[in-house]
Structure formats: C-alpha cells, structure tokens
Design a protein around this motif. Structure first.
Motif, PDB file in Angstrom:
ATOM      1  N   UNK A  68      -1.313   3.322  -9.233  1.00 11.07           N
ATOM      2  CA  UNK A  68      -0.356   3.408  -8.044  1.00 11.07           C
ATOM      3  C   UNK A  68      -1.320   3.006  -6.896  1.00 11.07           C
ATOM      4  N   UNK A  69      -2.379   3.751  -6.747  1.00 17.03           N
ATOM      5  CA  UNK A  69      -3.320   3.224  -5.698  1.00 17.03           C
ATOM      6  C   UNK A  69      -3.873   1.825  -5.564  1.00 17.03           C
ATOM      7  N   UNK A  70      -3.900   1.063  -6.832  1.00 16.38           N
ATOM      8  CA  UNK A  70      -4.298  -0.251  -6.988  1.00 16.38           C
ATOM      9  C   UNK A  70      -3.464  -1.015  -6.339  1.00 16.38           C
ATOM     10  N   UNK A  71      -2.163  -0.973  -6.845  1.00 14.60           N
ATOM     11  CA  UNK A  71      -1.051  -1.729  -6.359  1.00 14.60           C
ATOM     12  C   UNK A  71      -0.465  -1.601  -4.858  1.00 14.60           C
ATOM     13  N   UNK A  72      -0.822  -0.292  -4.204  1.00 15.10           N
ATOM     14  CA  UNK A  72      -0.377  -0.057  -2.830  1.00 15.10           C
ATOM     15  C   UNK A  72      -1.510  -0.592  -1.843  1.00 15.10           C
ATOM     16  N   UNK A  73      -2.885  -0.328  -2.376  1.00 16.15           N
ATOM     17  CA  UNK A  73      -3.854  -1.012  -1.652  1.00 16.15           C
ATOM     18  C   UNK A  73      -3.696  -2.498  -1.467  1.00 16.15           C
ATOM     19  N   UNK A  74      -3.362  -3.262  -2.476  1.00 16.42           N
ATOM     20  CA  UNK A  74      -3.299  -4.646  -2.770  1.00 16.42           C
ATOM     21  C   UNK A  74      -1.999  -5.281  -1.694  1.00 16.42           C
ATOM     22  N   UNK A  75      -1.072  -4.538  -1.834  1.00 15.76           N
ATOM     23  CA  UNK A  75       0.267  -4.720  -1.138  1.00 15.76           C
ATOM     24  C   UNK A  75      -0.039  -4.592   0.427  1.00 15.76           C
TER      25      UNK A  75
END
Length: 96
Positions: free
Chosen positions: A71-78
């Motif tokens: 989840x963090x990976x997608x949140x931080x990139x978005x």
C-alpha cells in the motif's frame, strides 16, 4: 493470503497506471497496457485497472507487513505522480 484494494477517482487513471508500471518495471516484472497492469512486487502481486471512473489497485501479500508495504509503495508514488490533482493518499479496504 491477504488482499487489499483502493480506488482513486480521476480522469487520468490510464496515465497514472502507465506511469506506475513504467516506474516499477525498472526493478520488478511488469505487464501492462493502457487499461490493465500487473506488478510483481516482492510482497506479492498487484493488479491495476484504469477506466473512466478512475484507477483501481489490488495488492496481495502473505501477511499484514506485506500489505502495508505494498500500500505504501503505491501511495508514495501517486503522491508524486498525481500531485497536481492534490492527491494525499488512497483509502484502502481489506477483502475477505
């Protein structure tokens, strides 16, 4: 296995899907087109879908730590990719 999903309502879903997939392809196996993507994250697979309603992301992992990391990976990139839209994070839901 645990599964979590999030939906980001945006007119730019296909653009973000392609940006995310292109970015992740530098480190992991990725398959994508303009409307679907799959990313082989270390924690488990992620599936992305773009349509006229927005971007939907589904992550799968063996444990809570893996889900949180994915989840963090997608949140931080978005946060970076969708900053012009004021993106501040996804609302994730766990699936049974």
């Amino acid at each position: 296995m645990l599964t979590s999903t999030a939906h980001y309502p945006t007119e730019h879903a296909s653009k973000y899907l392609q940006q995310l997939c292109k970015h992740f392809a530098h480190k992991v196996t990725v398959e994508n087109d303009a409307h679907r993507g799959s990313v082989a994250l270390e924690a488990g697979p992620a599936e992305l879908t773009a349509d006229e309603n927005g971007l939907t992301i589904r992550v799968t992992a063996e444990d809570a730590k893996g889900i949180i990391g994915a989840r963090f990976v997608f949140d931080i990139h978005l946060v970076t990719f969708a900053h012009r839209e004021g993106f501040t994070g996804l609302s994730w839901a766990m699936l049974p």
